[in-house]
Write a protein that holds these residues in place. Structure first.
Motif, PDB file in Angstrom:
ATOM      1  N   ALA A  30       0.893  -1.141   0.026  1.00  0.00           N
ATOM      2  CA  ALA A  30       0.025   0.161  -0.127  1.00  0.00           C
ATOM      3  C   ALA A  30       0.721   1.383   0.098  1.00  0.00           C
ATOM      4  N   SER A  31       0.386   2.441  -0.994  1.00  0.00           N
ATOM      5  CA  SER A  31       1.495   3.472  -0.780  1.00  0.00           C
ATOM      6  C   SER A  31       0.378   4.483  -1.467  1.00  0.00           C
ATOM      7  N   THR A  32       0.742   5.632  -0.998  1.00  0.00           N
ATOM      8  CA  THR A  32      -0.007   6.898  -1.615  1.00  0.00           C
ATOM      9  C   THR A  32       0.433   7.492  -2.888  1.00  0.00           C
ATOM     10  N   ALA A  33       1.819   7.210  -3.156  1.00  0.00           N
ATOM     11  CA  ALA A  33       2.712   7.398  -4.362  1.00  0.00           C
ATOM     12  C   ALA A  33       2.018   6.906  -5.655  1.00  0.00           C
ATOM     13  N   PRO A  34       1.779   7.550  -6.539  1.00  0.00           N
ATOM     14  CA  PRO A  34       1.247   6.962  -7.782  1.00  0.00           C
ATOM     15  C   PRO A  34       2.266   5.690  -8.216  1.00  0.00           C
ATOM     16  N   ILE A  35       1.505   4.685  -8.797  1.00  0.00           N
ATOM     17  CA  ILE A  35       2.375   3.765  -9.390  1.00  0.00           C
ATOM     18  C   ILE A  35       2.453   3.798 -11.053  1.00  0.00           C
ATOM     19  N   GLN A  36       4.182   3.745 -11.043  1.00  0.00           N
ATOM     20  CA  GLN A  36       4.414   3.990 -12.493  1.00  0.00           C
ATOM     21  C   GLN A  36       4.988   2.677 -12.806  1.00  0.00           C
ATOM     22  N   VAL A  37       4.486   2.148 -13.997  1.00  0.00           N
ATOM     23  CA  VAL A  37       5.099   0.985 -14.489  1.00  0.00           C
ATOM     24  C   VAL A  37       6.121   1.238 -15.508  1.00  0.00           C
ATOM     25  N   PRO A  38       7.229   0.592 -15.055  1.00  0.00           N
ATOM     26  CA  PRO A  38       8.619   0.832 -15.993  1.00  0.00           C
ATOM     27  C   PRO A  38       8.383   0.553 -17.378  1.00  0.00           C
ATOM     28  N   ALA A  39       8.834   1.441 -18.375  1.00  0.00           N
ATOM     29  CA  ALA A  39       8.449   1.000 -19.912  1.00  0.00           C
ATOM     30  C   ALA A  39       8.827  -0.421 -20.246  1.00  0.00           C
ATOM     31  N   GLU A  40       9.999  -0.784 -19.862  1.00  0.00           N
ATOM     32  CA  GLU A  40      10.545  -2.159 -20.474  1.00  0.00           C
ATOM     33  C   GLU A  40       9.264  -3.228 -19.946  1.00  0.00           C
ATOM     34  N   LEU A  41       8.572  -3.132 -18.930  1.00  0.00           N
ATOM     35  CA  LEU A  41       7.814  -4.180 -18.652  1.00  0.00           C
ATOM     36  C   LEU A  41       6.859  -4.393 -19.469  1.00  0.00           C
ATOM     37  N   LEU A  42       6.555  -3.370 -20.429  1.00  0.00           N
ATOM     38  CA  LEU A  42       5.549  -3.596 -21.325  1.00  0.00           C
ATOM     39  C   LEU A  42       5.970  -3.306 -22.681  1.00  0.00           C
ATOM     40  N   ASN A  43       7.234  -3.600 -22.770  1.00  0.00           N
ATOM     41  CA  ASN A  43       7.927  -3.594 -24.380  1.00  0.00           C
ATOM     42  C   ASN A  43       7.701  -5.077 -24.778  1.00  0.00           C
ATOM     43  N   ILE A  44       6.463  -5.408 -25.151  1.00  0.00           N
ATOM     44  CA  ILE A  44       6.007  -6.604 -25.460  1.00  0.00           C
ATOM     45  C   ILE A  44       5.306  -6.350 -27.030  1.00  0.00           C
ATOM     46  N   THR A  45       5.997  -7.071 -28.024  1.00  0.00           N
ATOM     47  CA  THR A  45       5.365  -7.146 -29.255  1.00  0.00           C
ATOM     48  C   THR A  45       4.354  -8.066 -29.518  1.00  0.00           C
ATOM     49  N   SER A  46       3.171  -7.576 -29.992  1.00  0.00           N
ATOM     50  CA  SER A  46       2.106  -8.485 -30.405  1.00  0.00           C
ATOM     51  C   SER A  46       2.451  -9.263 -31.635  1.00  0.00           C
ATOM     52  N   SER A  47       2.129 -10.278 -31.930  1.00  0.00           N
ATOM     53  CA  SER A  47       2.202 -11.199 -33.119  1.00  0.00           C
ATOM     54  C   SER A  47       1.888 -10.305 -34.314  1.00  0.00           C
ATOM     55  N   ASP A  48       0.751  -9.524 -34.412  1.00  0.00           N
ATOM     56  CA  ASP A  48       0.184  -9.042 -35.421  1.00  0.00           C
ATOM     57  C   ASP A  48       0.855  -7.336 -35.499  1.00  0.00           C
TER      58      ASP A  48
END
Length: 197
Positions: A30-48
C-alpha cells in the motif's frame, strides 16, 4: 442467462475453492505514491505488430490479465470491455487501447494471445510477456496469480487470478483500477473521464 450462470459458478469456484497455499506473487504494498510501470515491462510485441510498447501520445490503455484457457471469468471480463468499447464514439475509441496480457506464457504463444483477444474486439491486443516481465508487472500493479495443478484435466494446470481492469496512461502511470463487473457502464464512465482530462 447462460453467461451469468456460468460466471456465477466460476466466480464461486475462484473465490471460495482456491488452494490455501500463499500466492507466488506478492501484491504491491500500500502506498499513496502514484504507481508508475517501467516502460520495459510493457515492451512486448504482439504477433500482429499492432503493439510493441506504450506510446506517450496514447491517451489511455486498459490492461486485463488472464489466460486463454480461462473458462469463465476472462471471457466475461473481456466481453464487458468489448461492450464498453462499443459504447464509445469513434473519436473516443481511437484514444484508448485494450491490452489482454496472458498470465500463462508457457501455453499462450503470442499468436494464440492475439487470436484470443481478437475474438472479443478488434481494439483489444493480445500480449504474451516473458516471465520476467510478467513478474514485474504483477508486482507493480498488485496482480495475483497462481498456477494450480488439475491432474484430472487434459489442461494439466489452471491459473487462479484476480480480475481487474488496469487503466494506464501513455507513460505507464496507473490511473485507476476497476474490479470485475457484469455491467460495462463503469468502464465506459472511467474511459470517458480519463480521455476527457
Amino acid at each position: 442467462m447462460t453467461i451469468l450462470i456460468s460466471f456465477a459458478l466460476g466466480f464461486a469456484s475462484f473465490r471460495f475453492f482456491a488452494p490455501d497455499e500463499p500466492a507466488p506473487i506478492a501484491t504491491a504494498p500500500a502506498s499513496t505514491a502514484p504507481i508508475q510501470v517501467p516502460a520495459e515491462l510493457l515492451n512486448i510485441t504482439s504477433s500482429d505488430g499492432r503493439f510493441s510498447g506504450l506510446q506517450p501520445t496514447q491517451a489511455l490503455y486498459i490492461a486485463y490479465f488472464g489466460f486463454t484457457h480461462c473458462p469463465d471469468v476472462c471471457p466475461t471480463s473481456l466481453a464487458m470491455l468489448s461492450g464498453a468499447f462499443n459504447a464509445l464514439s469513434p473519436q473516443q475509441l481511437a484514444a484508448v487501447q485494450g491490452l489482454f496480457i496472458t498470465l500463462d506464457p508457457k501455453r499462450d504463444t503470442p499468436e494464440k494471445s492475439t487470436v484470443y483477444a481478437g475474438y472479443f474486439h478488434p481494439n483489444i491486443v493480445g500480449l504474451t510477456p516473458h516471465e520476467g516481465q510478467l513478474l514485474g508487472l504483477s508486482q507493480q500493479l498488485g496482480v495475483y496469480y497462481k498456477y494450480v495443478d488439475t491432474p484430472d484435466s487434459a489442461m494439466e494446470y489452471s491459473v487462479d487470478h484476480s480480475s481487474f481492469f488496469y487503466l494506464l496512461d501513455g507513460q505507464g502511470r496507473l490511473l485507476e483500477r476497476i474490479p470485475h463487473t457484469l455491467d460495462p457502464q463503469p468502464l465506459v464512465d472511467a474511459i470517458i473521464a480519463h480521455i476527457d482530462n
